[in-house]
Design an enzyme around this catalytic site. Structure first.
Site, PDB file in Angstrom:
ATOM      1  N   ALA A 266       0.845  -1.181   0.000  1.00 20.89           N
ATOM      2  CA  ALA A 266       0.000   0.000   0.000  1.00 20.89           C
ATOM      3  C   ALA A 266       0.886   1.237   0.000  1.00 20.89           C
ATOM      4  O   ALA A 266       2.091   1.130   0.201  1.00 20.89           O
ATOM      5  CB  ALA A 266      -0.906   0.021   1.229  1.00 20.89           C
ATOM      6  N   ASN A 269       0.054   8.035   0.241  1.00 25.17           N
ATOM      7  CA  ASN A 269      -0.206   9.346  -0.358  1.00 25.17           C
ATOM      8  C   ASN A 269      -1.076  10.197   0.561  1.00 25.17           C
ATOM      9  O   ASN A 269      -2.056   9.709   1.113  1.00 25.17           O
ATOM     10  CB  ASN A 269      -0.948   9.175  -1.687  1.00 25.17           C
ATOM     11  CG  ASN A 269      -0.370   8.059  -2.516  1.00 25.17           C
ATOM     12  OD1 ASN A 269       0.791   8.085  -2.863  1.00 25.17           O
ATOM     13  ND2 ASN A 269      -1.192   7.042  -2.790  1.00 25.17           N
ATOM     14  N   GLU A 302      -0.108   2.602   6.921  1.00 27.53           N
ATOM     15  CA  GLU A 302      -0.254   3.744   6.003  1.00 27.53           C
ATOM     16  C   GLU A 302      -0.822   4.950   6.731  1.00 27.53           C
ATOM     17  O   GLU A 302      -0.401   6.085   6.502  1.00 27.53           O
ATOM     18  CB  GLU A 302      -1.133   3.377   4.800  1.00 27.53           C
ATOM     19  CG  GLU A 302      -0.674   2.149   4.012  1.00 27.53           C
ATOM     20  CD  GLU A 302       0.795   2.125   3.667  1.00 27.53           C
ATOM     21  OE1 GLU A 302       1.399   3.195   3.474  1.00 27.53           O
ATOM     22  OE2 GLU A 302       1.365   1.010   3.591  1.00 27.53           O
TER      23      GLU A 302
HETATM   24  N1  TRP Z   1       5.806   3.613   1.251  1.00 26.26           N
HETATM   25  C1  TRP Z   1       5.053   2.408   1.077  1.00 26.26           C
HETATM   26  C2  TRP Z   1       4.850   1.808   2.454  1.00 26.26           C
HETATM   27  O1  TRP Z   1       5.743   1.320   3.063  1.00 26.26           O
HETATM   28  C3  TRP Z   1       5.660   1.371   0.226  1.00 26.26           C
HETATM   29  C4  TRP Z   1       6.070   1.682  -1.162  1.00 26.26           C
HETATM   30  C5  TRP Z   1       7.237   2.169  -1.580  1.00 26.26           C
HETATM   31  C6  TRP Z   1       5.390   1.345  -2.318  1.00 26.26           C
HETATM   32  N2  TRP Z   1       7.325   2.144  -2.935  1.00 26.26           N
HETATM   33  C7  TRP Z   1       6.207   1.619  -3.404  1.00 26.26           C
HETATM   34  C8  TRP Z   1       4.148   0.804  -2.525  1.00 26.26           C
HETATM   35  C9  TRP Z   1       5.834   1.345  -4.704  1.00 26.26           C
HETATM   36  C10 TRP Z   1       3.776   0.537  -3.820  1.00 26.26           C
HETATM   37  C11 TRP Z   1       4.616   0.778  -4.906  1.00 26.26           C
HETATM   38  O2  TRP Z   1       3.820   1.884   2.999  1.00 26.26           O
HETATM   39 ZN    ZN Z   2       5.696   2.370   4.880  1.00 24.86          ZN
END
Ligand code: TRP
Ligand code: ZN
Length: 899
Positions: A266, A269, A302
Site C-alpha cells: 500500500a 499518499n 499507512e
Molecule cells: N511507502 C510504502 C509503504 O511502506 C511502500 C512503497 C514504496 C510502495 N514504494 C512503493 C508501494 C511502490 C507501492 C509501490 O507503505
Molecule cells: Zn511504509
C-alpha cells in the site's frame, strides 16, 4: 564490479540541496487511457541554501514534451534529454508551465500513472512522479498542490486526489471535472490521483479535538461487501495514534482506495492512500484470519505514515528507514495493542514472536548475502531495490531499542520533540536520533552504529556462578561472524546493545536482580534488567544470588542480534516450561527444535538413516496439553522453524535434506501425539458466526495446526475425515483453506486423490474473487511434491491456466513467487528445473514490470551458500538472466549476486 557493469551508483555522501525550490504546483489532467495530457504550473525560485545554477534540471521519464512557458511566455531554451528537461538560463523566481503527455494504458510498470481494471491510478514513491510530469522529483522539494482532473463522466464518474475537494462540475462532450487542494506541503512522491467507476463505504467520526472527519474506503462496486474491516481498522488506527502518541488526523477527509494491480502492499499518499486489494478486501468467506490481521496492520501502517513520513518526511532516499522503520515499529505496537490491550504482555508476545520470526528468517538472510546494507544505506543503483527487510524490519528494531532504553514515556518524549523540531521538514535519521537523545538527556553517539553497520551482530554469552560468594557473572562479547563482503565493509566499533536479561531459580521462578555496586533500591523487585552493552566485551555481576540460576537471555528480543549460549537440552526444556518471558519461552522451544532438526538434516545430507530422541516430543507434548497457555501461543510454539530458516543455518544449505528432516519430525510428532492433536482439534472448534477476534483466530490457528500434523500420519484417515467435513461446513476462509491444505498434504504423502474434489470446488466457488483465486494458485505452488509428482509440473501447467496473468503482480506472486520462495524442497530440485523456470520468469517479468522482476531476481542471491551441485546450477541461471535483462532494477540484483 566495474563501473560500466553498474552505471549510476547514487551515494549518500554526494547529497547536495536542490538548486531550486518549488513552492506551489498546479496540475491539470485530461485523462485518456492512451494519451493523457498533463499541464503543470510551478512556482519556482532559487534555493538560497544551494550553489547557483543557471539551468533548471527537471527529471522526466517516458514523457512526450509538448511545450514550456515562463511567466506566460513560451520558453525556447529547453533541452529535452534521456532523463528529463533542462530549462536553460532561467530567472531567479518565475512561474514555469510545462505541457506533456503520457500513455497510462501502456504502462505495465505500475509506477507513475497507469490503468487497472479500466480505472486510473498513480504510484509515485519512490520515483514515479517523473513519469507523470517533469519535476524536481526528490523528497526534499516540498510544495502545496492544486489538482484539476478532467475525464469522461460515464467511464470515470469518480475523480480523486490529495486533500480537500474544492470544486466539481460538468464539462461539454459528456466530460466532467473535479478540483482538489492539499493544504499541506508535500514531496512529489506523496502525490496521487484516482479516476474511475468506484464506490465507497463512508463513515463520519469526530477526531480527538472534536473536529468532524469523513472517512472513505473506495472499491469496485462488487467489492463493497468487503470493506467493513478496513474501515474499522482505520478508525482503530486513528484512535490509537491519538491515545498513544497524541497525533490527530490533520485533514477533513481521509480516503483509502483499493486496486488489484499494485507492486507492493500500500502507499501513504497524503489523504489518499492507495492499497493493494489484498490489504483492503475481506469478509469471512474470502479472507483468512491472517488476512484480517494483515489488513489491520497495513491500514495502520499507512495511516501512521501521515505523521511519520508525511508531516515529517525524508531528506533523501538514504533516510528511508526514518519513515519506514519508525512506521513499522508503530504498526507493530498498534497490532500488539489490538491483539490484547496495550498492557497484556502475554497477548503482545504473540505479535512480537511473529515479527521476530520474519526478521530472523528474512532480514538475517539479507544481511548474509550480496544485498547486505546498513539500515541507512551508503549507495544504491535503483532505489526500488532498497525497500528491504533491513530498512523496514531491522529499522523497526532499531526504533524499538530507543523504547527499550528509555521506556514508553521516554520514547514518547523523544517523539514529541521530533515533531516539535521537524514538523513540515524533510530530515535525516540523525535528526531522529538527536531528538531521542536530547529528550532523554542522553548521548547517543554510539547508537549511530545501528544505522551505519550492515550485518547481524552476535553476542556470545558466558556465565559463572560463585556459590560461596553468591555472585553470578554474565560476560557478553559482541562481534560479527564472517558475513558477506558487503556487510564487512561497513562494520566498525562496538554497538550500544540493550540486552534484557532475567535469572531463573531452580524452582522456575524469576530471581530478584541486583547488580554489583548498586544501591539496595535501584530497581528493587525487578526481575528483568536491560543491560547496556557498550564494549566489545563486558562483564555484569549479579549479587545475592542464592542458587545457581538459568539465564533468560535477550528477553523479548531486546536487540536484533544472534545470541550464542550453550544451553543443554534439559535447560531449554526447563525454559520452555517456566520462563516468565513469553518470547523466550517460545525461543527455547525453537532452539530445541532447531538443534534436533539440524542434526537430522546433517544425517539426511550424509545419507544416514534418521532417528530422534524423545526430548522434543516430550517438550512439545507438555506445551500442547498445557491449557494455561493461550491457543495462539501454543500454535506458535508447536510450529517448527521453516525449511528456509533451517537451510540457512547449515554450513552448506541442502534443502532436500532439510525437507526430509522436517517431514520426519512432523510425522514423528503427529504419530507420538496423535491423541493429543485430536483432542486439541476438538477443544478449539469455534462454532457459530465467524469473528476475526484474536481469541477466535488463536483457536482456529491451533485447531488447524493440529489438522496439519494429523495429515502427516501414514494412515491419514482421521485427518481426511476431519478436513473433508471442515471443508464442507466451513463458514470462513481460514477453515476452508486449512482443510484444503490438509487434504492436499495427505494426498501428497500417500499419492491418493483426497483433495481433488475440494480443489475443484474451491475454484468454482470463488471464480469471481481474484484474491481467493490467488490462494488457489499459491496452495498448489507450495504443496508438497514427491519424486513421482514434482510440483514444477503443476506450476508449469498452471502458467497456462486461463486465470493466470503475469501482468498482475498478485497473481504472479501467487504462483511464481510461491513456488520459487515458499517451496524450497521443490524449487531446489537437483535437476535444476526450478532454476530454469526462475530464469525464464525473471526475464519475462523484466520486460513488463522491473520492480516485480527484481523481487523475484533476489530469490537466488544466497546461491554461494548452497551445496556445490546446486550452487553451480544457480550460478548458471543467474548468468543467463544477467545476459538477457534490461532494467536497472534486475541488473543491480544479479550483478551484485554474481560479483
Ligand atoms: N511507502 C510504502 C509503504 O511502506 C511502500 C512503497 C514504496 C510502495 N514504494 C512503493 C508501494 C511502490 C507501492 C509501490 O507503505
Ligand atoms: Zn511504509
Amino acid at each position: 564490479m566495474s563501473d560500466t557493469a553498474t552505471p549510476n551508483v547514487i551515494r549518500r555522501e554526494d547529497y547536495a540541496p536542490p538548486a531550486f525550490l518549488i513552492d506551489t504546483v498546479d496540475l491539470e489532467f485530461d485523462l485518456v487511457p492512451e494519451r493523457t495530457i498533463v499541464k503543470s504550473t510551478l512556482a519556482v525560485r532559487r534555493n538560497p541554501d544551494a550553489k547557483h545554477a543557471a539551468h533548471l534540471e527537471l527529471l522526466g521519464e517516458q514523457l512526450e514534451f509538448i511545450g514550456a512557458a515562463i511567466d506566460g511566455q513560451p520558453w525556447e531554451q529547453v533541452r529535452a534529454h534521456e532523463h528529463g528537461l533542462s530549462i536553460e538560463n532561467v530567472p531567479d523566481s518565475f512561474t514555469l508551465t510545462l505541457t506533456g503527455a503520457c500513455d497510462p494504458a501502456a504502462n505495465t510498470t505500475l509506477s507513475g500513472l497507469y490503468v487497472s481494471g479500466g480505472n486510473f491510478f498513480t504510484q509515485c514513491e519512490a520515483e514515479g512522479f517523473r513519469r507523470i510530469t517533469w519535476f524536481l522529483d526528490r523528497p526534499d522539494v516540498m510544495s502545496t498542490y492544486t489538482v484539476t482532473l478532467r475525464a469522461d463522466k460515464t467511464s470515470y464518474p469518480v475523480l480523486l486526489s490529495n486533500g480537500n475537494l474544492i470544486a466539481e462540475g460538468d464539462l461539454p462532450d459528456g466530460r466532467h471535472y473535479a478540483k482538489w487542494e492539499d493544504p499541506f506541503r508535500k514531496p512529489s512522491y506523496l502525490f496521487a490521483l484516482v479516476a474511475g467507476k468506484l464506490v465507497a463505504l463512508e463513515e463520519r467520526i469526530q477526531s480527538g479535538s472534536g473536529k468532524e472527519k469523513l472517512l472513505q474506503v473506495w472499491v469496485e462496486p462488487h467489492d463493497l461487501d468487503k470493506t467493513r474491516h478496513a474501515m474499522d481498522s482505520l478508525i482503530h488506527s486513528i484512535r490509537w495514534d491519538e491515545s498513544r502518541f497524541g497525533l490527530e488526523l490533520d485533514l477533513d477527509r481521509f480516503m483509502i482506495v483499493a486496486v488489484s494491480d499494485f507492486n507492493m502492499g500500500a502507499m501513504e499518499n497524503k489523504g489518499l492512500n492507495i492499497f493493494n486489494t489484498k490489504y483492503v478486501l475481506a469478509n469471512p468467506e474470502t479472507a483468512t484470519d491472517v488476512d484480517f490481521a494483515n489488513i489491520e496492520a497495513v491500514v495502520g501502517h499507512e495511516y501512521f505514515h501521515n505523521w511519520t513520513g508525511n508531516r515529517v518526511t525524508c531528506r533523501d532516499w538514504f533516510q528511508l528507514s526514518l519513515k519506514e522503520g519508525l512506521t513499522v515499529f508503530r504498526d507493530q505496537e498498534f497490532s500488539a495493542a489490538m491483539s490484547g490491550g496495550d498492557e497484556n504482555e502475554a497477548a503482545r508476545a504473540t505479535k512480537r514472536i511473529e515479527d521476530v520470526r520474519v526478521l530472523r528468517q528474512m532480514q538475517f538472510a539479507e544481511d548474509a548475502g550480496p544485498m547486505a546494507h546498513p539500515v541507512r544505506p551508503e549507495s544504491y543503483v535503483e532505489i526500488n531495490n532498497f525497500y528491504t527487510m533491513t530498512v523496514y524490519e531491522k529499522g523497526a528494531e532499531v526504533v524499538r531499542m530507543y523504547q527499550t532504553l528509555f521506556g514508553r514515556d521516554g520514547f514518547r518524549k523523544g517523539m514529541d520533540l521530533y515533531f516539535q523540531r521537524h514538523d513540515g521538514q524533510a530530515v535525516t535519521c540523525d535528526d531522529f536520533r538527536a531528538a531521542m537523545a536530547d529528550a532523554n538527556g542522553r548521548d547517543l553517539a554510539q547508537f549511530e552504529g545501528w544505522y551505519s553497520q550492515a550485518g547481524t551482530p552476535r553476542v556470545s554469552v558466558t556465565t559463572h556462578y560463585d556459590a560461596a560468594a553468591k555472585r553470578y557473572s554474565v560476560t557478553l562479547a559482541q562481534g560479527y561472524a564472517n558475513g558477506s563482503p558487503a556487510a564487512r565493509e561497513t562494520q566498525k566499533g562496538p554497538l550500544l546493545i540493550p540486552f534484557a536479561i532475567g535469572l531463573i531459580g531452580p524452582d522456575g521462578q524469576d530471581l530478584p536482580l541486583k547488580l554489583e555496586g548498586e544501591s539496595q533500591g535501584a530497581q528493587a523487585g525487578a526481575t528483568t534488567r536491560v543491560l547496556e552493552v557498550t564494549e566489545k566485551q563486558q562483564t555484569f555481576t549479579f549479587v545475592d544470588v542464592e542458587a545457581k540460576p538459568l539465564p533468560s537471555l535477550l528477553r523479548n528480543f531486546s536487540a536484533p542480534v544472534i545470541v550464542e549460549y550453550d544451553y543443554g537440552n534439559d535447560e531449554l526444556a526447563f525454559l520452555l516450561a517456566h520462563d516468565s518471558d513469553p518470547f523466550n519461552r517460545w525461543e527455547a522451544g525453537q532452539r530445541l527444535a532447531t538443534r534436533e532438526l539440524l542434526a537430522l538434516a546433517a544425517r539426511a545430507s550424509a545419507g544416514q538413516p534418521l532417528e530422534t530422541s524423545d526430548a522434543l516430543v516430550q517438550a512439545f507434548s507438555r506445551v500442547l496439553t498445557d491449557t494455561s497457555l493461550s491457543p495462539s501461543f501454543r500454535e506458535l510454539a508447536l510450529m517448527l522453524p521453516s525449511e528456509t530458516y533451517l537451510a540457512e543455518q547449515m554450513a552448506e544449505s541442502d534443502p532436500a535434506a532439510v525437507h526430509a528432516a522436517r517431514q520426519f519430525v512432523r510425522k514423528r510428532l503427529a504419530t507420538a501425539l496423535k491423541a493429543e492433536w485430536l483432542a486439541a482439534y476438538q477443544a478449539n472448534l469455534t462454532p457459530g458466526a465467524y469473528e476475526p477476534t484474536p481469541e477466535a483466530a488463536g483457536r482456529r490457528g491451533l485447531k488447524n495446526l493440529a489438522l496439519s500434523y494429523l495429515s502427516e500420519l501414514d494412515d491419514p484417515a482421521d485427518a481426511v475425515r476431519l478436513a473433508t467435513a471442515q471443508y464442507d461446513a466451513a463458514n470462513n476462509m481460514t477453515d476452508r483453506a486449512a482443510a484444503l491444505s490438509a487434504l492436499m498434504n495427505a494426498s501428497a504423502a500417500t499419492g491418493a486423490g483426497y483433495a481433488k474434489n475440494a480443489l475443484e470446488d474451491f475454484y468454482a466457488r470463488f471464480e469471481k474473487e481474484p484474491l481467493v483465486i490467488d490462494k488457489w494458485f499459491s496452495l498448489q505452488a507450495t504443496q508438497r511434491g514427491t519424486a513421482q509428482r514434482p510440483v514444477i509440473d503443476t506450476v508449469r501447467a498452471l502458467m497456462r491456466h486461463p486465470a493466470f496473468n503475469l501482468k498482475n503482480p498478485n497473481r504472479a506472486r501467487s504462483l511464481i513467487f510461491s513456488f520459487c520462495a515458499a517451496n524450497p524442497a521443490q524449487f531446489h530440485a537437483a535437476d535444476g528445473s526450478g532454476y530454469a523456470f526462475w530464469a525464464e520468469q525473471v526475464i519475462a517479468l523484466d520486460a513488463i514490470n522491473p520492480q516485480v522482476a527484481a523481487r523475484l531476481a533476489r530469490n537466488l542471491e544466497l546461491w554461494r551458500r548452497f551445496t556445490p551441485t546446486l550452487r553451480d546450477k544457480m550460478r548458471a541461471a543467474l548468468e543467463q538472466v544477467a545476459a538477457r535483462v534490461k532494467s536497472r532494477d534486475v541488473r543491480e540484483i544479479v550483478e551484485k549476486a554474481l560479483a
